[in-house]
Design an enzyme around this catalytic site. Structure first.
Site, short mmCIF file in Angstrom:
data_model
loop_
_atom_site.label_atom_id
_atom_site.label_comp_id
_atom_site.label_asym_id
_atom_site.label_seq_id
_atom_site.Cartn_x
_atom_site.Cartn_y
_atom_site.Cartn_z
N ASP A 173 0.76 -0.81 -0.25
CA ASP A 173 0.48 0.13 -0.17
C ASP A 173 1.05 1.04 -0.28
O ASP A 173 0.94 1.87 0.79
CB ASP A 173 -0.69 -0.03 0.92
CG ASP A 173 -1.83 1.22 1.09
OD1 ASP A 173 -1.72 2.15 0.10
OD2 ASP A 173 -2.64 1.42 1.44
N THR A 233 -12.35 -9.23 -3.76
CA THR A 233 -13.78 -8.32 -2.41
C THR A 233 -13.81 -6.70 -3.02
O THR A 233 -14.32 -6.23 -2.53
CB THR A 233 -13.95 -8.46 -1.10
OG1 THR A 233 -12.70 -8.40 -0.52
CG2 THR A 233 -13.54 -10.64 -0.81
N ASP A 259 -15.59 -11.77 -6.19
CA ASP A 259 -17.06 -10.88 -5.73
C ASP A 259 -18.12 -10.04 -6.06
O ASP A 259 -18.77 -9.79 -6.17
CB ASP A 259 -16.77 -11.09 -3.67
CG ASP A 259 -18.55 -10.47 -3.24
OD1 ASP A 259 -19.56 -11.61 -3.38
OD2 ASP A 259 -18.83 -9.47 -2.86
N GLU A 264 -21.50 -6.41 -13.67
CA GLU A 264 -22.69 -6.85 -12.08
C GLU A 264 -24.15 -6.71 -12.78
O GLU A 264 -24.43 -4.99 -13.25
CB GLU A 264 -22.01 -6.04 -11.09
CG GLU A 264 -20.86 -6.23 -11.01
CD GLU A 264 -20.45 -5.96 -9.05
OE1 GLU A 264 -21.58 -4.89 -8.30
OE2 GLU A 264 -19.38 -6.79 -9.06
N HIS A 283 -21.61 -9.48 -5.00
CA HIS A 283 -20.49 -8.50 -3.97
C HIS A 283 -21.83 -8.19 -2.77
O HIS A 283 -21.75 -7.69 -2.75
CB HIS A 283 -21.51 -7.74 -5.34
CG HIS A 283 -20.71 -5.85 -5.14
ND1 HIS A 283 -20.45 -5.39 -5.93
CD2 HIS A 283 -20.53 -5.77 -3.89
CE1 HIS A 283 -19.53 -4.62 -5.96
NE2 HIS A 283 -19.48 -4.15 -4.11
N ALA A 285 -19.87 -9.49 -0.10
CA ALA A 285 -18.74 -9.96 0.48
C ALA A 285 -19.03 -9.04 2.10
O ALA A 285 -18.52 -9.26 2.91
CB ALA A 285 -17.29 -9.76 0.50
#
Length: 310
Positions: A173, A233, A259, A264, A283, A285
């Protein structure tokens, strides 16, 4: 005049009632699918509350001249044009941290069952095949390396839960300062490729952006250890779905749980249809009974604070 709130997707009923005690509320979980009605409802709205399906952009908000706040029942903001909202002085309020526990349980739980390899054995057992010899080589999660791509509030919660079951945590990160206390609990990777090479489980926790589109492509999937697994996720579009399907079909990747998808709902006949060792969810999680209560209560509180007179 009472301040007015429009809610376009499902929200915990207790939080809705809390808002109704103080404001005029239009709550219609299917309003996202009725664009003309949504545009009309927003004409005299002071606040809008959405999940991930409502596209909050200039086209939607042009007629919403009174709008001062958008509450997001979740943390991802890729469906909200933040620059346009800022140009209109519309506050954008995500539910940071409120669904982190739900995502953490999903990631660690799926990592466990993917490493064991028995997730898809029910039909064989019921048919009398008894695949015990094949499944006896499943692996324990303790001692394995979890690589977190993104180490914000959700990634940190995933790492916390993983460490509790004996997993070693690596994280990438570049946006998290090196002095941040969260790094005491994870090994920092300066290069994302190094994380893909080292991890037994890779879990994604970054927003969708031009920079992150296709982040997990054929090349990076090829860096992963034999027997490694992937959990996404975060957002669709971060993983190249066709490349993931090829890696799973070839056995180069032992398993994956996905997920979120580039489109979508995931269309029938997609690249992910019929792929072995792949677990797909719609979708959800970060959505549990408990997390919905937390997310809804937090957004209701924040929106109310914005709308109340100073």
């Amino acid at each position: 005049m009472s301040r007015r709130i429009v809610i376009t997707e499902f929200m915990d009923e207790a939080a809705v009632q809390t808002l109704r005690a103080e404001f005029a509320v239009v709550y219609a979980p299917d309003l996202v699918d009725r664009p003309a009605d949504l545009a009309e409802a927003l004409r005299d709205a002071d606040a809008l509350i959405v999940r991930n399906r409502t596209q909050v952009n200039e086209s939607l908000l042009t007629g919403a001249s009174r709008l001062v706040a958008v509450g997001r029942l979740g943390v991802g903001l890729d469906n909200i044009d933040q620059a346009y909202c800022a140009s209109r002085n519309i506050a954008v309020v995500p539910a940071i941290g409120a669904n982190a526990a739900a995502v953490a349980e999903y990631v660690v739980g799926l990592a466990m069952v993917l490493l064991r390899g028995f997730l898809f054995s029910s039909a064989e057992v019921a048919a009398g095949t008894w695949p015990r010899a094949r499944l006896a080589s499943g692996r324990e999660v303790a001692g394995k390396v979890l690589g977190l791509v993104g180490y914000g509030s959700v990634g940190q919660r995933v790492g916390q839960l993983a460490r509790a079951v004996g997993v070693r945590v690596l994280a990438y990160d570049p946006m998290l300062p090196t002095a941040h206390p969260a790094w005491r609990d994870a090994t920092r990777c300066d290069e994302v490729d190094d994380l893909f090479r080292a991890a037994d489980v890779v879990s994604l926790h970054v927003p969708y952006s031009a920079q992150n589109a296709g982040l997990v492509d054929e090349r990076r999937l090829g860096l992963m250890k034999p027997g490694a697994v992937l959990v996404n996720t975060a957002r669709g579009g971060i993983v190249d779905e066709a490349a993931l399907a090829r890696a799973l079909r070839s056995g180069a990747l032992a398993g994956a749980a996905v997920d979120v998808f580039a489109h979508e709902p995931l269309p029938a006949g997609s690249a992910l249809a019929g792929v072995p060792n792949l677990f797909l969810t719609p979708h959800v999680a970060g959505v549990t009974y408990e997390s919905n209560e937390r997310v809804s209560a937090l957004i209701a509180q924040r929106i109310a604070e914005i709308l109340r007179p100073a």
